[in-house]
Design an enzyme around this catalytic site. Sequence first.
Site, PDB file in Angstrom:
ATOM      1  N   LYS A  11       0.814  -1.217   0.000  1.00 38.99           N
ATOM      2  CA  LYS A  11       0.000   0.000   0.000  1.00 38.99           C
ATOM      3  C   LYS A  11       0.852   1.275   0.000  1.00 38.99           C
ATOM      4  O   LYS A  11       2.062   1.229   0.247  1.00 38.99           O
ATOM      5  CB  LYS A  11      -0.937  -0.028   1.211  1.00 38.99           C
ATOM      6  CG  LYS A  11      -1.966  -1.157   1.131  1.00 38.99           C
ATOM      7  CD  LYS A  11      -2.892  -1.123   2.332  1.00 38.99           C
ATOM      8  CE  LYS A  11      -3.944  -2.202   2.259  1.00 38.99           C
ATOM      9  NZ  LYS A  11      -4.858  -2.138   3.422  1.00 38.99           N
ATOM     10  N   THR A  93      -4.997  -7.596  10.589  1.00 36.06           N
ATOM     11  CA  THR A  93      -5.325  -6.316   9.953  1.00 36.06           C
ATOM     12  C   THR A  93      -4.950  -5.143  10.846  1.00 36.06           C
ATOM     13  O   THR A  93      -4.403  -4.145  10.379  1.00 36.06           O
ATOM     14  CB  THR A  93      -6.835  -6.269   9.615  1.00 36.06           C
ATOM     15  OG1 THR A  93      -7.142  -7.375   8.757  1.00 36.06           O
ATOM     16  CG2 THR A  93      -7.206  -4.974   8.926  1.00 36.06           C
ATOM     17  N   HIS A 117      -2.050  -5.580   1.584  1.00 36.35           N
ATOM     18  CA  HIS A 117      -3.345  -6.242   1.384  1.00 36.35           C
ATOM     19  C   HIS A 117      -3.065  -7.613   0.816  1.00 36.35           C
ATOM     20  O   HIS A 117      -2.131  -7.786   0.023  1.00 36.35           O
ATOM     21  CB  HIS A 117      -4.211  -5.462   0.381  1.00 36.35           C
ATOM     22  CG  HIS A 117      -5.352  -6.272  -0.167  1.00 36.35           C
ATOM     23  ND1 HIS A 117      -6.569  -6.343   0.453  1.00 36.35           N
ATOM     24  CD2 HIS A 117      -5.438  -7.081  -1.265  1.00 36.35           C
ATOM     25  CE1 HIS A 117      -7.363  -7.150  -0.240  1.00 36.35           C
ATOM     26  NE2 HIS A 117      -6.696  -7.609  -1.293  1.00 36.35           N
TER      27      HIS A 117
END
Length: 142
Positions: A11, A93, A117
């Site tokens: 990301k 997460t 991710h």
Amino acid sequence: MAIERTFSIIKPDAVSKNLIGAIYNRFESAGLKVIAAKMLHMSSEQAAGFYAEHQGKPFYDGLVSFMTSGPVMIQVLEGEEAIRRHREIMGATNPKEALAGTLRACFAESIDRNAVHGSDAPASAAREIAYFFSDAEICPRG
């Protein structure tokens, strides 16, 4: 054990910190092979389409905004139990809940800026890979 493919995104937060090489090293050290990769700056349309399943959830607009805030590195990983292995390497997460040594424990800033991710199941892996890569762009390495 089955050879699988999974989809992965590094990301914008991790790309901006020059962590691509460190993250790829973790993938390869765990026996995952990069069989397709490209850097891109997602458009709002690409991010909205990719995360369509989250539309209407409180975090959706922020997620789309974050994912379009800078370049991302996207890749297809292949290996034995690639989906499970990749998820173990990433960690929970929420980086506060991630096990020590996982990517999110080491590199994530917050639950929203959590560095990586990864697909969570074979069906989502197939869908996510096809969203960004054509068959011709995938190079199995045997």
